[in-house]
Design an enzyme around this catalytic site. Structure first.
Site, mmCIF file in Angstrom:
data_model
loop_
_atom_site.group_PDB
_atom_site.id
_atom_site.type_symbol
_atom_site.label_atom_id
_atom_site.label_comp_id
_atom_site.label_asym_id
_atom_site.label_seq_id
_atom_site.Cartn_x
_atom_site.Cartn_y
_atom_site.Cartn_z
ATOM 1 N N THR A 180 -4.135 -1.773 -8.106
ATOM 2 C CA THR A 180 -4.855 -0.649 -8.734
ATOM 3 C C THR A 180 -4.814 -0.858 -10.289
ATOM 4 O OG1 THR A 180 -4.870 1.875 -9.029
ATOM 5 C CG2 THR A 180 -2.494 0.740 -8.650
ATOM 6 N N GLU A 325 -1.700 4.405 -4.165
ATOM 7 C CA GLU A 325 0.006 4.393 -3.966
ATOM 8 C C GLU A 325 0.248 5.209 -2.819
ATOM 9 O OE1 GLU A 325 -1.798 4.558 -6.937
ATOM 10 O OE2 GLU A 325 -0.511 3.836 -8.670
ATOM 11 N N TRP A 440 -3.590 23.455 -23.984
ATOM 12 C CA TRP A 440 -4.292 22.316 -23.141
ATOM 13 C C TRP A 440 -5.735 22.711 -22.658
ATOM 14 C CZ3 TRP A 440 -2.069 17.866 -22.350
ATOM 15 C CH2 TRP A 440 -0.481 18.083 -22.126
#
Ligand code: AMP
Length: 545
Positions: A180, A325, A440
């Protein structure tokens, strides 16, 4: 209970014994190839004999550099069932990365599609562990190449012994591996055990997960070199489902045609694919009515996409989330039965989330001090995962594994919220979140809202430097052809006003012809950051003065 090892041999032999007449169909170089599970099993045994003749030892890596097709499926089973490790190489990687990965995995042999041979010709002097290169084509001959001693897949199989007795393996034996891309540094390898792949198959096919059965006709557009095509080839073979493979470089037209021609019931791929195929179905050129469901994963599926498919085409899209993963399936966004009376808008909002954890895994969402966030749909934290098909380390990378797998959890790097019903929603990857004046901003939410504008084909949002707020959103927008030159920054901002908080309105909108994509079709934000680096550096330097 018996200490029975969960290995891929069980899946392979079940398909051969119970479904010998079911079909596997492949778009081949010269047309359509079809055969049965009985034929597939026979060729898989021959292939195992070829590997044995090569002297491949248990645990050694055998690589594939190939599109999605029936030969790749044969390799998916012959390699791990004979005890070796299937290493799928990403054919979109740069030569330097391929060299690194092949050497790091110490691949002993590479099975390569005939049109991908040039990728190996460039690096052939720099992959000393590779002793055999086998070229896959639908003919016996090999195209002219500068490779030394290339072998023909079909010739090898024609000469191989017919039967092979697959050994009893431990479920903890390595079966497959995949690399990855890392945020920084070289790619990282993830090794899948037989046990992990089998338990992932059990969970992935559940009705509350991807929901696959023997009667399905499944077509994975997600590449077989990307997280094992989400594990579909393993699971579908085990179930004896009909499998249809799209072959070399499938384009939107090919995808729509194959789905119609082979009456595909379940197709899987990244949202970019479904954005590209939508107009071909909407204008009636192709018929998507065989599709029971599309699985869209790998990056966020915008609500507008789900809505268009459902309302205009009558096709449901299941939004799924996973990582290399995690084998990969982790979250799927199916609605609960208790939501049946919710309004359509509420239902689409749930469907557009990454979804509920599939049975068998555990998750927690934590902030920096390790405290878990409340399930309020608002508070953001990092998603941590553990379970029988979650990797425990990166291959031969003890140092880089320490932080990512600290305390027995995989730290995904994805910043998420979870609502009171348990639906997880990705705000962003940690590096992609935009922090404006301490608040955010979710670039994904902003992108999805921009992409719901009727004139917008694609949009990606990155952070640009701002002297006051430190970061502000920069929207990179690709307009649908018919709107180019007719829609400007003002139109996009007007559209967003009221739909997103004022703070989120992009400071700048850049109109581009195309958005750069990664090798697996996701928006390649690093390239966008590079493209606009000048602008950002200039601003930041200016502010510092
Ligand atoms: P990869 O290992 O290349 O499959 O990338 C995994 C990453 O892709 C995850 O950590 C997420 O950041 C992203 N990803 C995967 N699925 C989704 C999804 N459904 N929505 C948003 N991001 C996703």
């Amino acid at each position: 209970m018996m200490a029975f090892d969960l290995t891929l041999r069980t899946a392979l032999e079940r398909a051969a014994k119970l479904f010998p007449h079911k079909e596997i169909i492949s778009r081949d170089y010269s047309g359509t190839f079809r055969y049965t599970y009985a034929d597939f099993y026979q060729r898989t045994q021959k292939l195992a004999n070829v590997l044995q003749n090569f002297g491949i030892q248990k645990g050694e890596r055998v690589a594939t550099l190939a599109w999605n097709h029936h030969r790749h499926l044969e390799l998916y089973f012959a390699i791990p069932c004979s005890g070796a490790v299937l290493h799928t190489l990403n054919l979109r990687l740069a030569p330097e990365q391929l060299v690194y990965i092949i050497n790091h995995a110490e691949d002993q042999a590479i099975f390569v599609d005939k049109d991908l041979v040039p990728l190996l010709e460039v690096i052939k002097e720099r992959i000393p562990t590779v002793k055999h290169i086998v070229v896959m084509s639908d003919t016996l001959d090999i195209p002219g190449t500068s490779l030394a001693n290339p072998l023909s897949y079909e010739v090898l199989l024609a000469k191989a012994k017919e039967t092979f007795s697959f050994p009893d393996l431990s479920e903890w034996d390595s079966a497959a591996m995949c690399y990855t891309t890392a945020t920084t540094g070289d790619p990282k390898g993830v090794v899948y055990t037989h046990r992990g792949l089998m338990l992932h198959s059990y969970a992935a096919v559940l009705p509350d997960a991807i929901n696959i059965g023997e009667t399905d006709r499944v077509m994975p557009f997600v590449p077989m070199f990307h997280a094992n095509a989400w594990g579909l080839p393993f699971a579908c073979t085990w179930l004896g489902a009909t499998q249809i493979f799209p072959g070399e470089r499938p384009q939107a037209e090919d995808i729509c045609r194959l789905i119609q021609e082979h009456k595909v019931t379940l197709a899987a791929g990244v949202p970019t694919i479904w954005m590209a195929t939508y107009p071909l179905w909407e204008n009636g050129k192709y018929d998507p009515s065989s599709l029971r469901e599309i699985v869209s994963g790998g990056s966020a599926a915008p609500k507008s996409l789900l809505k268009n498919y459902m309302e205009k085409l009558g096709v449901s899209i299941l939004h799924a989330y996973g990582m290399t993963e995690t084998t990969p399936v982790v979250l799927v966004s199916r609605l609960k039965s208790t939501m049946k009376d919710w309004t359509d808008e509420e239902k689409y909002s749930v469907a557009a989330k990454q979804g509920l954890l599939v049975p068998g895994l555990e998750m927690k969402i934590v902030v920096e001090d390790g405290k878990e966030v409340p399930w309020d749909g608002k508070t953001m934290g990092e998603l941590l995962l553990r379970g029988p098909w979650i990797a425990k380390e990166y291959y031969k990378e003890p140092v880089r594994s320490t932080a990512a797998f600290a305390d027995g959890w995989l730290h995904t790097g994805d910043i998420v919220t979870v609502d009171a019903e348990g639906y997880v929603s990705i705000a962003d990857r940690s590096k992609d979140l935009i922090k404006s004046g301490g608040e955010w901003i979710s670039s994904i939410d902003l992108e999805n809202t921009i992409m719901s504008h009727p004139a917008v084909a694609e949009a990606a949002v990155i952070a640009m430097y701002h002297p006051k707020w430190i970061e502000r959103p920069l929207a990179c927008v690709v307009l649908k052809k018919e709107y180019v030159g007719k829609v400007g920054t003002g139109d996009i901002l007007d559209y967003l006003t009221g739909k997103v908080p004022k703070l989120w309105l992009p400071d700048r909108v850049e109109f581009l012809d195309v958005l750069p994509k990664t090798s697996v079709g996701k928006f390649y934000k690093q390239a966008l950051r590079k493209q606009f680096a000048g602008l950002m550096v200039a601003n930041s330097e200016g502010s510092g003065a």
